[in-house]
Design a protein around this motif. Sequence first.
Motif, mmCIF file in Angstrom:
data_model
loop_
_atom_site.group_PDB
_atom_site.id
_atom_site.type_symbol
_atom_site.label_atom_id
_atom_site.label_comp_id
_atom_site.label_asym_id
_atom_site.label_seq_id
_atom_site.Cartn_x
_atom_site.Cartn_y
_atom_site.Cartn_z
ATOM 1 N N HIS A 122 -3.628 4.377 4.709
ATOM 2 C CA HIS A 122 -3.007 3.778 3.538
ATOM 3 C C HIS A 122 -3.970 3.851 2.349
ATOM 4 C CE1 HIS A 122 -0.227 0.967 6.067
ATOM 5 N NE2 HIS A 122 -0.339 2.167 6.590
ATOM 6 N N PRO A 177 0.814 -1.226 0.000
ATOM 7 C CA PRO A 177 0.000 0.000 0.000
ATOM 8 C C PRO A 177 0.840 1.265 0.000
ATOM 9 C CG PRO A 177 -0.006 -1.023 2.161
ATOM 10 C CD PRO A 177 0.660 -1.994 1.235
ATOM 11 N N TYR A 178 0.222 2.317 -0.444
ATOM 12 C CA TYR A 178 0.834 3.650 -0.525
ATOM 13 C C TYR A 178 0.681 4.302 0.838
ATOM 14 C CZ TYR A 178 2.182 7.627 -3.585
ATOM 15 O OH TYR A 178 2.834 8.648 -4.240
ATOM 16 N N GLN A 179 1.784 4.416 1.564
ATOM 17 C CA GLN A 179 1.766 4.963 2.919
ATOM 18 C C GLN A 179 2.536 6.273 2.969
ATOM 19 O OE1 GLN A 179 0.337 4.060 6.066
ATOM 20 N NE2 GLN A 179 1.098 6.146 6.368
#
Length: 298
Positions: free
Chosen positions: A264, A160-162
Amino acid sequence: MSKLRQMEVFVAVVEAGSFAGAAAALGMSAVMVGRHVQSLEKTLNTRLVQRTTRRQTITGEGRIFYAEARTALEQVAYAYNRVEASSDAPSGLLRVTAPMTLGVSLVGPLVTEFMQRYPQVQVELILSNEVVDLYESAFDLGFRIAELVDANLVSQPLPPYQMVICAAPKYLEKAGEPTTPEALHAHRILTHTSWNNRFAWPLKQAGKEVFWPEQAVLRSNDGQVLLQAAIAGSGILMQPDFLVAAALANKELVSILGAYVPAHKPVQMVYPRSKKSLPKLTAFVAFIQARLGLPSQP
């Protein structure tokens, strides 16, 4: 100029609705898009796009040519796919699209490594924060920061894009460290220009959403530009963890407001089901899965 390339550019202009939109989809300048269209019009001896200072309108002749050109391009793509699918060795042109920061910081280095392993594959990597239709734009694969519900696409979930909020130690020593999202309004802020309704990153505080300050001392559409500004002590940055990981490890930046970072967002690697059997595509998908430690998809 290649007649086939001119057709590709013109089709992109029609489907994007503007020279600028076609330029973004094709990864070239709007000026070059205009040159391709002008050259095509000169070859055909007819006006395809009626231009004014405010808009571009496709002429009747342009609509006719668009329909025939798109059919021809689809047939060319089909012919290439048939030949490539008949070979076990990955080869040919692989067209990939990805969002800007994800593309520069994560996808780009992976593509470079992939090409070293498969020298017979050429890659065209187009970075854009617009959601590109893989079928209409003839892309083989795309990376997207979103949930995906499309039965025509095979989807591989990625890490995921965190987001991370951070700043240089020298900046915090001088300006002080904010302890709440509201305190950010008293600081120098670095902001990505793509943060709009679709790419908003609200901070979390007591079950409520708190938005990143609108005022900024620097706005850029390039995460690397913002990163270097943060390292130089120009202000507070919020960017994905993979972009700032090295700077955090080297103590060039320090993480702050960790309890308030946005939730996220899912990241997907997607490709058309119709292209699943192409060796160049299956090799790339398997390579990404292996490099990121992901399970193989059926």
